[in-house]
Design a protein around this motif. Structure first.
Motif, short mmCIF file in Angstrom:
data_model
loop_
_atom_site.label_atom_id
_atom_site.label_comp_id
_atom_site.label_asym_id
_atom_site.label_seq_id
_atom_site.Cartn_x
_atom_site.Cartn_y
_atom_site.Cartn_z
N UNK A 124 -4.98 2.46 -47.71
CA UNK A 124 -3.68 1.90 -47.34
C UNK A 124 -3.29 0.70 -48.20
N UNK A 125 -4.25 0.16 -48.95
CA UNK A 125 -3.98 -1.01 -49.80
C UNK A 125 -3.09 -0.61 -50.96
N UNK A 126 -1.98 -1.36 -51.14
CA UNK A 126 -1.04 -1.06 -52.22
C UNK A 126 -1.09 -2.11 -53.33
N UNK A 127 -2.06 -2.98 -53.26
CA UNK A 127 -2.22 -3.99 -54.31
C UNK A 127 -3.16 -5.08 -53.84
N UNK A 128 -3.95 -5.60 -54.76
CA UNK A 128 -4.86 -6.67 -54.41
C UNK A 128 -4.31 -8.02 -54.77
N UNK A 129 -4.77 -9.07 -54.08
CA UNK A 129 -4.32 -10.42 -54.38
C UNK A 129 -5.23 -11.09 -55.38
N UNK A 130 -4.81 -12.28 -55.84
CA UNK A 130 -5.64 -13.09 -56.72
C UNK A 130 -6.90 -13.49 -55.97
N UNK A 131 -8.09 -13.25 -56.52
CA UNK A 131 -9.33 -13.59 -55.80
C UNK A 131 -9.37 -15.05 -55.35
N UNK A 132 -8.74 -15.95 -56.15
CA UNK A 132 -8.74 -17.36 -55.80
C UNK A 132 -7.53 -17.73 -54.94
N UNK A 133 -6.68 -16.76 -54.67
CA UNK A 133 -5.48 -17.02 -53.87
C UNK A 133 -5.68 -16.66 -52.41
N UNK A 134 -4.64 -16.87 -51.56
CA UNK A 134 -4.78 -16.65 -50.12
C UNK A 134 -4.47 -15.23 -49.67
N UNK A 135 -3.89 -14.40 -50.54
CA UNK A 135 -3.48 -13.05 -50.13
C UNK A 135 -4.67 -12.11 -50.29
N UNK A 136 -5.16 -11.56 -49.17
CA UNK A 136 -6.31 -10.65 -49.20
C UNK A 136 -5.93 -9.34 -49.87
N UNK A 137 -4.76 -8.80 -49.48
CA UNK A 137 -4.30 -7.53 -50.06
C UNK A 137 -2.84 -7.32 -49.66
N UNK A 138 -2.19 -6.35 -50.32
CA UNK A 138 -0.82 -5.96 -49.98
C UNK A 138 -0.86 -4.58 -49.32
#
Length: 1015
Positions: free
Chosen positions: A324-338
Motif C-alpha cells: 500500500x506504500x506509494x512512496x517513502x519519506x526521508x529517513x531523517x525526516x518525520x514522514x514514515x511513508x506515503x
C-alpha cells in the motif's frame, strides 16, 4: 372615551418610533439596491461566472460606502445592524442546533476514568437518551445510582486531582451531584462563549446564538451565510491543538518489515478460515447455470493469463502493508511513508492490530500514528509517528495560545502565526532547544491531523510559532479565529440543521409580499363595501396596526420569517374581527332607536368584553407556541402575539378616535352601505333544534377521521421521525417516481415527491440518521448528484449542485436534518403544546364564565376541530399536490386553529352570557338561540374575511407554507361550524341537566316555546 388627548399623543409618538425603527431597514435596502445596480453596470451577463463576479462587485461597493452617512448621519453599516431581521427562509443561510457532548464532559471531569460502574452508567444513559425526556446528565446519575456501592466521590471517578478543591472522598452521591451539574453547566457556557466568539469574527450580519435550556444544546442562526461547508467546519471544529515531538522515519524501517510479515500470516489464517466456511456455498453457486456464466468464465481465464496481475496479487497478499506504500519519506525526516488517501482506513486497521503493535518493541511502544493534511488535489497522504507516553498527553497543548493571526511564511505561503502565554513560551523554548540539539522535528497537530512538522535549527524564544499547510486565505483566517476563541470543551454534533439557498429565500420574500398585498387589498375593499365610511376608518386603523407590527418587530430585533408573514396576514383578519364586533354592536344599538353618540359609546362598551376574551384565548395559544416552538414556528408566534396587542390598541382606540372625531358635531355616520344595511338584521334561527343533526354529522366525521388515523396514519415529517430532506430544482419537468427509484439504488431508502412546480422535488431519507458527522451530509448529496445527473443541465458539476453551491438557480435549494433524539424532543414539545393550550383555555373560560359547562363546550369544539383537521390530512396526504407533512409548522397551524375556534366560541358565549344577565327569566334554550343568532353577522363576516386572507396566502404564499395554510383553511371552516353547532349545544345540554335554566318544563316544551317565539 376619556383621555383622548393622551391617546393621540401616545399613538403619534409610537408611530414615529416605529417609522424610525423601520428607517434602518429602508436605508439598508436602498444602499443594497444601489450596490446591485453598480454590479450590473460593471459586470455584463456574457462574462463567465457573472453571478459570483456581480456578488463580489456588490460586496466591494458596500464595503466602500459602509461608513459614509446616507441620511441624517445614519450609515449603511449602522443601518444594517438595526434593520428588520429576516429569517432563514427569507434570506437564505444556515440554522443549526449543536449538541455539546455531556458524555465527553463527564469523561473529562472524571480524568478519563476506566471505572466499570462509571463506563456502564455512561453507556446506559446513551442508550436511554433517545427515548427519554430527561437530560443525559440526569440519566447518568440515575444509572450510576443503580450500581451497588458505586460512589461518585471515588478516586476512580470524580474525587480526582483536578476536582480536589470541590470533591473529597467523604462526600455522598447527593452532595456530589450539584457540583457536577455546576461543572457541566460551566463547560456548556464555555462552549457557548467559544462559539459566539468564532461567529462574531465570521462576518455574518445579525447572527443569533442562544442556549436551549439545560439540554446542552446551542442554537446558531446565520442568515445570509452562503459558504455552508465553511460554517459547519467553524461550528464543529474542536480546535484541539497539540505540539508533539516526532520520530525520524528511519526508526520504523524494521518495524514495517516485521509488521508486514505478521499481517501476511494473520490475514492468510483469516482467509483460510473464511474459505472453509464458504466452501459449501461456493459449490452450490458453481453448480448453477454454467451456460449462463460462460462469458464470465472466459473473462476469468483472460485475467488469469495476465502475469502482471498475478504478480501484483501475490505481492499484495504476501506484503499487505508494504504493497500500500506509494512512496517513502526521508529517513531523517518525520514522514514514515506515503499512502493513498483511499487506503487510510485499511492502514488504520492494520496498525491497530495487536500482532502489529507487538512489533513496535520497547523503544517505540508509545508511538502514536497520525495522518498529515493532504495537499489540494493530491491522492496521497503522509503518515507520521508521534512520541506519545503512557497517558497519551502532548508535550504542549493549544490552551497556551493567547493570539493567532493569518500570515505568510518566508516563501510566501499562507500560514497562521500564534503567540503563546508565558508558561507555553517556556515549554516551547525547551522543546525547540531539544529539537535543535537532536536535529528532530516538532509536529503541530490540530484535531489529530498533522498540519506541519518543521525542523528546528535554533531554540525559539518568546513563544512564537507558526502553522503552515495547504491553506486558502479564508481557511487560514478561520483557523486563526478558532484558535483565538479557544477549543470547545467537548465535541459538538449537529443534531438539527436547516440550510436555505439565497434564491429560494428571495422567492419566499416575493411570494410572501404578494400574498400580503392581495390579502390586505381584499380586506380594505371589503370593509368599505360592508361598512361604508366607518369601514374607511377601520382601514386607517388597520394600516396603523401594520406599521406598529413591523415597527415593534424591528425594535425588538425579532426575526421575520415566512410563517411570520403568514402570522401578520392572519393578524389582519383578526384586527378586522375586532372592528366587526364593534361595528355590529353599534348597528344593534342604532336599531334599538338610540341616538348616534350613545349608540357609538354603548357599541364600543358592549363589544369590549368579547374582544378581550377572544384575543386573550388566542393569545394563550400563541404564548404556548412561543414557549414550545423553535425557528419559523417561534417567528409565527411572535408576530401573532405582537399583532394581537397592536390590533387591540388600534381597534379600541384608533378607530374610536376617528369615529368620535367625525361624529362629534352631529354628522351622521352610517355603519353599513345600501347593499349591507339589512343583511342578517333581526334574524332568529332555532340552532338548538338542529343540534342532533349536527351531532350525527360531526360523529360521522370524527369516526372517519379516527379510522383514517389508525389505518392510513399521518405523513410524519423529519421533525418527528428524524432524517434529512432536500429540496432539489431542475431546469425541466421531472418524474418523481423515476427519481425515487434511482435514489433508492444509492441510499437504500428515500422518498421523492413533487414539491410545488413540476421541476422541483423534495427528497426525504433516513440514511445514516444516527451519524452526526458532516461527512454523511456530503455523502448523501453526492449520491443525489450521481442519481440525478442525467436530469441536470449539461456541464452541471457537484459544486454547482450541492446546497450553497455555485449555481443558485438549480440543484439543492435547501436542506434540513433532524437527529432522532431531537425529533423525540420535538414530538414531546408538540404534545405538551397542544394539551397545554387546551388546559389553559379550559381554565381561562372557567374563570371568565364561572361555569364549567362553558369550558366543556369550548374544549369539545376545539377537540372536534383538531380531530377533523388531522383526519383530513391523514386521508388526503397521499394524493394532494403539495406537501402535507406533519411537522412543527403543522403544530403551529393546529394551535392557531384552536385559537381561532376559541375566538369564535367565546364571542358566542359572551353574547349568551349577556342575554342571560339581561333576561334571567328566559329559558336557557331561548337565551342560547338568541345569543347565537345575535352573533351570526359577525361570525360570517369575520370567517369570510379570514378565509379569503388564508386563501390568498395559500395560492400566492409559496410552497413551504401551503400545507400550513391548508390546515388553517380547514380549521376556519370547521371552527366556525363547531362554535355554533358543537360548543353551544354541548354547553346547553350539560347546563340543562344541571337545571341552570331554572325551568320545570321538559325539553319538548322548551323547544316548542322557542320555535313559537322565533316564529
Amino acid at each position: 372615551m376619556h383621555n383622548k388627548g393622551l391617546i393621540k399623543i401616545f399613538a403619534i409618538i409610537f408611530g414615529l418610533v416605529c417609522i424610525y425603527q423601520l428607517s434602518f431597514t429602508f436605508i439598508a435596502s436602498s444602499v443594497e439596491s444601489q450596490a446591485e445596480e453598480f454590479a450590473a453596470q460593471q459586470i455584463s451577463e456574457d462574462q463567465e461566472d457573472y453571478p459570483k463576479l456581480r456578488e463580489n462587485a456588490a460586496k466591494a461597493y458596500l464595503d466602500s460606502v459602509a461608513s459614509e452617512p446616507y441620511f441624517a448621519g445614519i450609515t449603511y453599516e449602522s443601518a444594517k445592524e438595526k434593520e428588520l431581521n429576516k429569517g432563514l427562509d427569507l434570506k437564505g443561510g444556515i440554522n443549526v442546533i449543536l449538541q455539546i457532548s455531556v458524555r465527553d464532559l463527564l469523561i473529562g471531569l472524571a480524568a478519563n476514568s476506566e471505572d466499570e460502574n462509571f463506563i456502564a452508567a455512561l453507556d446506559s444513559a446513551s442508550e436511554l437518551q433517545n427515548n427519554s425526556p430527561k437530560t443525559y446528565l440526569e440519566l447518568f446519575f440515575e444509572e450510576f445510582d443503580k450500581k451497588e456501592g458505586a460512589k461518585l466521590a471515588s478516586p476512580n471517578v470524580f474525587a480526582n486531582k483536578s476536582l480536589s478543591e470541590d470533591i473529597n472522598f467523604d462526600m455522598t452521591n447527593d452532595q456530589v451531584r450539584p457540583i457536577i451539574r455546576r461543572k457541566i453547566d460551566e463547560s456548556i457556557t464555555s462552549a457557548f462563549e467559544v462559539l459566539r466568539e468564532r461567529i462574531d469574527k465570521f462576518g455574518v450580519t445579525q447572527p443569533n446564538i442562544q442556549r436551549l435550556g439545560d439540554t446542552g444544546r446551542i442554537l446558531v442562526e446565520l442568515p445570509g451565510a452562503k459558504e455552508i461547508a465553511r460554517v459547519q467546519n467553524l461550528l464543529q471544529s474542536t480546535a484541539q491543538l497539540e505540539f508533539w515531538e516526532v520520530y525520524k522515519a528511519e526508526k520504523f524501517n524494521q518495524f514495517i518489515i516485521e509488521a508486514d510479515q505478521a499481517l501476511a500470516q494473520s490475514l492468510e489464517r483469516e482467509s483460510t478460515s473464511e474459505e472453509d466456511e464458504d466452501e459449501n456455498v461456493e459449490d452450490a453457486a458453481a453448480a448453477q447455470g454454467e451456460d449462463e456464466n460462460q462469458d464470465e468464465e472466459d473473462i476469468d481465464e483472460l485475467l488469469a493469463s495476465d502475469d502482471d496481475v498475478d504478480d501484483e496479487d501475490d505481492f499484495s497478499k504476501s506484503n499487505p502493508l508494504i504493497s500500500l506504500i506509494q512512496g517513502g519519506g526521508d529517513p531523517q525526516g518525520p514522514v514514515i511513508a506515503y499512502f493513498g488517501i483511499k487506503d487510510t482506513a485499511t492502514v488504520n486497521d492494520y496498525l491497530s492490530r495487536p500482532e502489529v503493535k507487538s512489533k513496535l518493541g520497547q523503544e517505540l511502544r508509545y508511538a502514536k500514528f497520525v495522518w498529515g493534511k493532504p495537499a489540494k488535489d493530491s491522492e496521497v497522504i503522509e503518515l507520521f509517528a508521534l512520541k506519545s507516553n503512557r497517558k497519551d498527553e502532548p508535550n504542549l497543548s493549544g490552551s497556551v495560545i493567547v493570539d493567532a493571526q493569518q500570515s505568510y511564511d518566508q516563501v510566501g505561503r499562507v500560514a497562521v502565526n500564534m503567540q503563546m502565554d508565558r508558561k507555553g513560551a517556556r515549554i516551547w523554548e525547551q522543546m525547540t532547544t531539544k529539537a535543535a540539539e537532536t536535529r528532530t522535528q516538532i509536529a503541530i497537530v490540530l484535531d489529530d491531523i498533522v498540519y506541519s512538522a518543521p525542523g528546528v535549527s535554533n531554540p525559539i524564544k518568546g513563544g512564537n510559532s507558526e502553522i503552515t499547510g495547504e491553506f486558502s486565505i479564508l481557511e487560514a483566517q478561520d483557523l486563526a479565529n478558532v484558535l483565538r476563541a479557544g477549543k470547545l470543551p467537548a465535541k459538538a454534533d449537529i443534531v438539527q440543521s436547516e440550510i436555505v439557498g439565497p434564491s429560494l429565500g428571495q422567492e419566499a420574500i416575493d411570494s410572501g409580499i404578494n400574498s400580503f398585498i392581495i390579502a390586505l387589498l381584499f380586506v380594505l375593499v371589503w370593509m368599505i363595501f360592508y361598512y361604508g365610511k366607518a369601514g374607511v376608518y377601520a382601514d386607517i386603523a388597520l394600516a396603523v396596526n401594520i406599521l406598529f407590527i413591523f415597527g415593534v418587530l424591528a425594535g425588538l430585533g425579532a426575526v421575520l420569517t415566512l410563517p411570520g408573514i403568514a402570522g401578520i396576514v392572519l393578524t389582519i383578519g383578526m384586527s378586522v374581527d375586532a372592528n366587526v364586533l364593534i361595528f355590529e354592536r353599534i348597528r344593534e344599538e342604532l336599531q334599538k332607536g338610540k341616538d348616534q353618540a350613545l349608540a357609538i359609546k354603548d357599541g364600543f362598551s358592549n363589544a369590549l368584553s368579547s374582544i378581550l376574551d377572544a384575543n386573550i384565548t388566542t393569545g394563550l395559544t400563541g404564548l404556548i407556541l412561543l414557549i414550545f416552538g423553535t425557528g419559523p414556528v417561534k417567528g409565527f408566534a411572535t408576530t401573532l402575539l405582537i399583532g394581537i396587542l397592536t390590533s387591540l390598541f388600534t381597534a379600541i382606540f384608533i378607530t374610536r378616535l376617528f369615529i368620535d372625531g367625525y361624529a362629534k358635531n352631529g354628522k351622521p355616520l352610517q355603519f353599513a352601505t345600501a347593499a349591507t344595511k339589512n343583511f342578517l338584521a333581526n334574524i332568529q334561527i332555532n340552532f338548538l333544534g338542529k343540534r342532533k343533526i349536527a351531532y350525527v354529522i360531526s360523529g360521522i366525521l370524527i369516526i372517519l377521521s379516527i379510522f383514517s388515523l389508525t389505518t392510513n396514519k399521518l405523513n410524519l415529517g423529519v421533525d418527528f421521525v428524524g432524517g434529512r430532506t432536500y429540496t432539489v430544482r431542475f431546469d425541466q419537468a421531472v418524474n418523481a417516481v423515476e427519481l425515487e427509484s434511482q435514489v433508492n439504488e444509492a441510499l437504500g431508502s428515500a422518498e421523492v415527491k413533487t414539491y410545488g412546480a413540476s421541476n422541483q422535488v423534495r427528497v426525504t431519507t433516513n440514511y445514516k440518521v444516527d451519524d452526526e458527522s458532516s461527512s454523511v451530509e456530503s455523502e448523501i448529496q453526492e449520491a443525489l448528484f450521481t442519481s440525478f445527473q442525467s436530469y441536470l443541465p449539461k456541464g452541471f458539476t457537484y459544486e454547482d449542485f450541492k446546497v450553497g453551491g455555485d449555481n443558485e438557480d438549480y440543484g439543492v435549494m435547501s436542506s434540513m436534518k433532524v437527529g432522532p433524539t431531537i425529533a423525540d424532543d420535538i414530538k414531546r414539545a408538540s404534545f405538551y403544546a397542544i394539551f397545554g393550550s387546551l388546559i389553559a383555555v379550559f381554565l381561562y373560560i372557567l374563570l371568565r364564565f364561572r361555569r364549567w359547562q362553558f369550558s366543556l363546550g369550548a374544549v369539545a369544539a376545539v377537540s372536534h376541530d383538531v380531530l377533523i383537521v388531522l383526519g383530513i390530512f391523514s386521508a388526503t396526504y397521499s394524493f394532494m399536490p403539495f406537501s402535507m407533512e406533519i411537522n412543527q409548522a403543522f403544530i403551529a397551524a393546529i394551535l392557531t386553529v384552536i385559537g381561532y375556534s376559541l375566538n369564535d366560541t367565546v364571542v358566542v358565549f359572551d353574547r349568551i352570557r349577556e342575554f342571560f344577565n339581561e333576561h334571567p327569566k328566559w329559558h336557557l334554550s331561548k337565551i342560547v338561540n338568541y345569543g347565537v343568532s345575535g352573533t351570526l353577522s359577525r361570525t360570517l363576516n369575520t370567517s369570510l374575511t379570514t378565509l379569503i386572507v388564508l386563501l390568498a396566502i395559500f395560492i400566492f404564499g409559496g410552497d413551504s407554507i401551503r400545507g400550513f395554510m391548508f390546515a388553517l383553511i380547514i380549521g376556519v371552516v370547521v371552527g366556525t361550524y363547531s362554535s355554533v353547532f358543537i360548543a353551544t349545544p354541548v354547553m346547553y345540554d350539560t347546563a340543562a341537566k344541571k337545571g341552570i335554566d331554572l325551568s320545570d318544563k321538559n325539553q319538548k316544551e322548551i323547544d316548542e316555546e322557542t320555535e313559537s317565539s322565533i316564529a
